[in-house]
Design a protein around this motif. Structure first.
Motif, PDB file in Angstrom:
ATOM      1  N   ALA A 361       0.840  -1.207   0.000  1.00  0.00           N
ATOM      2  CA  ALA A 361       0.000   0.000   0.000  1.00  0.00           C
ATOM      3  C   ALA A 361       0.869   1.250   0.000  1.00  0.00           C
ATOM      4  N   ALA A 362       1.948   1.233   0.779  1.00  0.00           N
ATOM      5  CA  ALA A 362       2.855   2.390   0.822  1.00  0.00           C
ATOM      6  C   ALA A 362       3.493   2.640  -0.536  1.00  0.00           C
ATOM      7  N   TRP A 363       3.945   1.570  -1.212  1.00  0.00           N
ATOM      8  CA  TRP A 363       4.548   1.748  -2.538  1.00  0.00           C
ATOM      9  C   TRP A 363       3.507   2.225  -3.552  1.00  0.00           C
ATOM     10  N   CYS A 364       2.271   1.742  -3.445  1.00  0.00           N
ATOM     11  CA  CYS A 364       1.202   2.226  -4.343  1.00  0.00           C
ATOM     12  C   CYS A 364       1.046   3.742  -4.222  1.00  0.00           C
ATOM     13  N   LEU A 365       1.012   4.248  -3.002  1.00  0.00           N
ATOM     14  CA  LEU A 365       0.824   5.682  -2.786  1.00  0.00           C
ATOM     15  C   LEU A 365       2.029   6.474  -3.290  1.00  0.00           C
ATOM     16  N   ILE A 366       3.221   5.951  -3.069  1.00  0.00           N
ATOM     17  CA  ILE A 366       4.423   6.629  -3.559  1.00  0.00           C
ATOM     18  C   ILE A 366       4.381   6.754  -5.082  1.00  0.00           C
ATOM     19  N   LEU A 367       4.046   5.655  -5.759  1.00  0.00           N
ATOM     20  CA  LEU A 367       4.044   5.661  -7.224  1.00  0.00           C
ATOM     21  C   LEU A 367       2.928   6.532  -7.792  1.00  0.00           C
ATOM     22  N   LEU A 368       1.750   6.506  -7.173  1.00  0.00           N
ATOM     23  CA  LEU A 368       0.652   7.360  -7.629  1.00  0.00           C
ATOM     24  C   LEU A 368       0.960   8.831  -7.359  1.00  0.00           C
ATOM     25  N   ALA A 369       1.646   9.113  -6.246  1.00  0.00           N
ATOM     26  CA  ALA A 369       2.042  10.494  -5.962  1.00  0.00           C
ATOM     27  C   ALA A 369       3.081  10.982  -6.962  1.00  0.00           C
ATOM     28  N   GLN A 370       3.941  10.077  -7.399  1.00  0.00           N
ATOM     29  CA  GLN A 370       4.972  10.421  -8.374  1.00  0.00           C
ATOM     30  C   GLN A 370       4.400  10.565  -9.785  1.00  0.00           C
ATOM     31  N   HIS A 371       3.234   9.967 -10.032  1.00  0.00           N
ATOM     32  CA  HIS A 371       2.623   9.981 -11.372  1.00  0.00           C
ATOM     33  C   HIS A 371       1.188  10.508 -11.261  1.00  0.00           C
ATOM     34  N   PRO A 372       1.021  11.832 -11.175  1.00  0.00           N
ATOM     35  CA  PRO A 372      -0.301  12.433 -10.927  1.00  0.00           C
ATOM     36  C   PRO A 372      -1.338  12.132 -12.014  1.00  0.00           C
ATOM     37  N   LYS A 373      -0.895  11.898 -13.259  1.00  0.00           N
ATOM     38  CA  LYS A 373      -1.865  11.565 -14.316  1.00  0.00           C
ATOM     39  C   LYS A 373      -2.537  10.231 -14.018  1.00  0.00           C
ATOM     40  N   TRP A 374      -1.742   9.266 -13.585  1.00  0.00           N
ATOM     41  CA  TRP A 374      -2.326   7.981 -13.221  1.00  0.00           C
ATOM     42  C   TRP A 374      -3.219   8.130 -11.987  1.00  0.00           C
ATOM     43  N   GLN A 375      -2.797   8.958 -11.058  1.00  0.00           N
ATOM     44  CA  GLN A 375      -3.609   9.178  -9.859  1.00  0.00           C
ATOM     45  C   GLN A 375      -4.973   9.744 -10.234  1.00  0.00           C
ATOM     46  N   SER A 376      -4.996  10.726 -11.143  1.00  0.00           N
ATOM     47  CA  SER A 376      -6.261  11.337 -11.564  1.00  0.00           C
ATOM     48  C   SER A 376      -7.146  10.334 -12.289  1.00  0.00           C
ATOM     49  N   SER A 377      -6.536   9.504 -13.154  1.00  0.00           N
ATOM     50  CA  SER A 377      -7.310   8.530 -13.926  1.00  0.00           C
ATOM     51  C   SER A 377      -7.933   7.477 -13.011  1.00  0.00           C
ATOM     52  N   VAL A 378      -7.158   7.004 -12.046  1.00  0.00           N
ATOM     53  CA  VAL A 378      -7.672   5.976 -11.141  1.00  0.00           C
ATOM     54  C   VAL A 378      -8.757   6.568 -10.247  1.00  0.00           C
ATOM     55  N   ARG A 379      -8.568   7.810  -9.814  1.00  0.00           N
ATOM     56  CA  ARG A 379      -9.586   8.469  -8.991  1.00  0.00           C
ATOM     57  C   ARG A 379     -10.900   8.602  -9.766  1.00  0.00           C
ATOM     58  N   ALA A 380     -10.811   8.968 -11.019  1.00  0.00           N
ATOM     59  CA  ALA A 380     -12.019   9.103 -11.841  1.00  0.00           C
ATOM     60  C   ALA A 380     -12.764   7.778 -11.924  1.00  0.00           C
ATOM     61  N   GLU A 381     -12.021   6.669 -12.058  1.00  0.00           N
ATOM     62  CA  GLU A 381     -12.661   5.354 -12.103  1.00  0.00           C
ATOM     63  C   GLU A 381     -13.366   5.054 -10.777  1.00  0.00           C
ATOM     64  N   VAL A 382     -12.700   5.336  -9.663  1.00  0.00           N
ATOM     65  CA  VAL A 382     -13.286   5.062  -8.346  1.00  0.00           C
ATOM     66  C   VAL A 382     -14.577   5.851  -8.158  1.00  0.00           C
ATOM     67  N   LEU A 383     -14.551   7.136  -8.500  1.00  0.00           N
ATOM     68  CA  LEU A 383     -15.742   7.976  -8.335  1.00  0.00           C
ATOM     69  C   LEU A 383     -16.875   7.516  -9.243  1.00  0.00           C
ATOM     70  N   ASP A 384     -16.508   7.032 -10.438  1.00  0.00           N
ATOM     71  CA  ASP A 384     -17.516   6.563 -11.383  1.00  0.00           C
ATOM     72  C   ASP A 384     -18.163   5.255 -10.912  1.00  0.00           C
ATOM     73  N   VAL A 385     -17.362   4.368 -10.338  1.00  0.00           N
ATOM     74  CA  VAL A 385     -17.879   3.066  -9.897  1.00  0.00           C
ATOM     75  C   VAL A 385     -18.662   3.200  -8.597  1.00  0.00           C
ATOM     76  N   CYS A 386     -18.150   4.006  -7.671  1.00  0.00           N
ATOM     77  CA  CYS A 386     -18.748   4.056  -6.325  1.00  0.00           C
ATOM     78  C   CYS A 386     -19.849   5.106  -6.187  1.00  0.00           C
ATOM     79  N   HIS A 387     -19.819   6.162  -7.004  1.00  0.00           N
ATOM     80  CA  HIS A 387     -20.843   7.231  -6.942  1.00  0.00           C
ATOM     81  C   HIS A 387     -21.002   7.773  -5.517  1.00  0.00           C
ATOM     82  N   GLY A 388     -19.903   7.854  -4.791  1.00  0.00           N
ATOM     83  CA  GLY A 388     -19.962   8.390  -3.428  1.00  0.00           C
ATOM     84  C   GLY A 388     -20.465   7.420  -2.388  1.00  0.00           C
ATOM     85  N   ASN A 389     -20.784   6.186  -2.778  1.00  0.00           N
ATOM     86  CA  ASN A 389     -21.275   5.178  -1.836  1.00  0.00           C
ATOM     87  C   ASN A 389     -20.110   4.401  -1.222  1.00  0.00           C
ATOM     88  N   PRO A 390     -20.319   3.781  -0.068  1.00  0.00           N
ATOM     89  CA  PRO A 390     -19.262   2.943   0.518  1.00  0.00           C
ATOM     90  C   PRO A 390     -18.899   1.790  -0.420  1.00  0.00           C
TER      91      PRO A 390
END
Length: 542
Positions: A361-390
């Motif tokens: 988990a720590a390495w995932c966060l380091i790599l996503l922090a180092q690559h903001p484009k990937w971070q934004s893309s993955v965040r968009a997927e999470v928001l699209d799938v979860c729609h703010g729900n748990p």
């Protein structure tokens, strides 16, 4: 049923041996003893046979079949070579890395295990080296790796030196045993991590993750919307809470002392040891060994206290601890007492179930922090799938990009460095007759960064390579082995993957994060490969 007696296994056995020797010698008169010169000759002969002649015969069998490798020295094997190569090559490779534009795209083996890189260049994909009296066949040949993966017989198992060198942490648990005892342990433990059961743990994972993220939100709010935090210890506590609650029916707060002592034990065992592989060195009362013995005794008592309380519990709730307690009453336990069966397997699960997941988990966060484009893309997927729900179990298969990020992180920074096996009898592997007692070792980071398997730029972080699954990312696919391979693949990989998806999804839906200027990229090998100086992130609430 279980009775605890304070112990330090290695210390006790040494004390008993010395006592028996004293009693034996005191009952004899000097005239009946062998002359001191003959005693010295016998001792030297024994040491020569054990430390040189026997290993040399094994090495000669492999050399005669064309297996090459560095020439070992007496007693220490190739340990002096490892130290020399590390001093010579690590510095030059680090200087080369310092000139690159992306330190994350460098192979950390150059600084941690430079001798493996060096010997692979000199001797190829199969070579032999020694650490003390331990003979290691290093393997990165894809055909031999495939044979190891497909091997079913119990005459290939875990190395015996693991129980000796790392016995305080693993004992005779599922991670180190062989034969019928291992088969029994696998039957007891593996079903508790089948996907059906793991899906039922998502809610408790959510509870643990939300508690952690709430504390982050409060800190960010106090700092005015953005705060720098060292997140690796939080992640370690989160993962410990999950494995405690899911498998042992207790919260992290209750098991905190156990996790702290296991972490201390991990650090003590990972500390550089001049005598590793030298027979009998673990019995010497060095400062390191005394610390290990004391921690082992304390952990043993703490785990047994939980097991005793659990046995008195009449609720009938079936979880991993109850399965282990019941498994201790059956099966082939002639070489393992019921008490040790419980304690050793719990230690294995406590360590493997939280340390490896939190590190990933720590390495995932380091790599996503180092690559903001990937971070934004993955965040968009999470928001699209979860729609703010748990997050719930049915959402997890839809998180394709989250899965790709985890897979790529496990490729670049697998928590386990080696897949290890020992020939428990003479076997034929890849056309080579491997003598009994030979240890085989696959260096996972080396395999995971080989361009012949991964194509150009294998050191680059690119989750997109997993867009079509593992088979589309790696040719051949059996060379992707973050959870090991074959019959001894990690039993807890379903738990690890689901846990990582849950915590990453929640974090991405609540924060933007970047690496702090204080972050220092220095992967360190401490039983697992972890960020050497912690993970400082700058968190900003979405």
């Amino acid at each position: 049923m279980f009775q605890y007696e304070g112990r330090g296994r290695n210390r006790a056995s040494l004390s008993l041996s010395l006592t028996n020797m004293e009693l034996g010698f005191s009952s004899l008169r000097w005239p009946t003893l062998l002359p001191p010169v003959l005693l010295c000759v016998a001792l030297v002969s024994y040491l020569y046979t054990t430390l040189w002649l026997k290993p040399e015969r094994l090495r000669q069998k492999l050399r005669s079949q064309g297996v090459k490798g560095p020439n070992p020295s007496f007693l220490f094997g190739n340990i002096p070579d490892m130290r020399r190569i590390k001093q010579e090559l690590a510095k030059s490779d680090q200087e080369l890395e310092a000139g690159t534009t992306d330190t994350f795209s460098s192979n950390y083996l150059a600084s941690i295990f430079p001798y493996l890189l060096h010997w692979s260049r000199v001797y190829g994909s199969i070579y032999l080296y020694s650490t003390g009296s331990i003979q290691i066949l290093n393997v990165t040949d894809p055909d031999m790796v495939k044979e190891l993966a497909n091997w079913k017989s119990l005459d290939l198992g875990r190395p015996s030196y693991l129980q000796k060198e790392l016995g305080a942490l693993f004992g005779r648990g599922i991670l180190t045993t062989n034969g019928d005892l291992w088969v029994h342990q696998r039957k007891v433990i593996a079903p508790e991590f089948f996907m059906g059961k793991v899906k039922g743990m998502v809610n408790l994972m959510m509870d643990a993750a939300n508690a952690m993220l709430t504390s982050w939100e409060n800190e960010v709010a106090r700092e005015g919307g953005s705060a720098e935090m060292m997140v690796d210890e939080f992640l370690r506590n989160f993962s410990a809470d999950v494995i405690s609650t899911a498998s042992f029916g207790s919260s992290f707060a209750e098991g905190k002392e156990i996790f702290n002592k296991i972490r201390q034990l991990q650090m003590a065992l990972a500390r550089e040891n001049m005598l590793i592989g030298v027979p009998g060195s673990r019995y010497l009362p060095t400062k390191r060994n005394r610390e290990i013995w004391n921690l082992d005794t304390g952990i043993h008592k703490l785990i047994l206290d939980i097991a005793k309380r659990y046995e008195r519990d009449s609720s009938g709730i079936k979880d991993l601890l109850r399965s282990i307690v019941e498994g201790a009453k059956t099966g082939p336990l002639s070489s393992c007492t019921p008490e040790d069966f419980i304690v050793d397997n719990c230690k294995n699960i406590y360590f493997a179930g939280h340390e490896t997941t939190s590190t990933t988990a720590a390495w995932c966060l380091i790599l996503l922090a180092q690559h903001p484009k990937w971070q934004s893309s993955v965040r968009a997927e999470v928001l699209d799938v979860c729609h703010g729900n748990p997050v719930h179990a049915e959402m997890l298969p839809k998180l394709k990009m989250v899965t790709m990020v985890i897979q790529e992180t496990l490729r670049l920074y697998p928590p386990a460095v080696f897949v290890t096996r020992e020939a428990l009898d003479e076997i034929n592997l890849g056309g080579i007759n491997v003598p009994k007692g030979t240890n085989m070792r696959i260096p996972i980071p080396l395999v995971h960064r080989d361009p012949s398997f991964w194509g150009p730029n294998p050191d680059r972080f690119d989750p997109g390579r997993f867009a079509n699954g593992i088979a589309g990312a790696c040719k051949p696919s059996h060379m992707y082995i973050p959870f090991g391979l074959g019959a001894r693949t990690c039993a807890g990989q379903n738990l690890a993957m689901v846990e990582l998806k849950v915590v990453l999804s929640l974090l991405l839906s609540k924060f933007e994060f970047a690496l702090s200027p204080n972050y220092v990229h220095c992967p360190a090998f401490r039983m697992t490969v972890e960020p050497g100086q912690g993970v400082p992130l700058i968190l900003k609430k979405l």
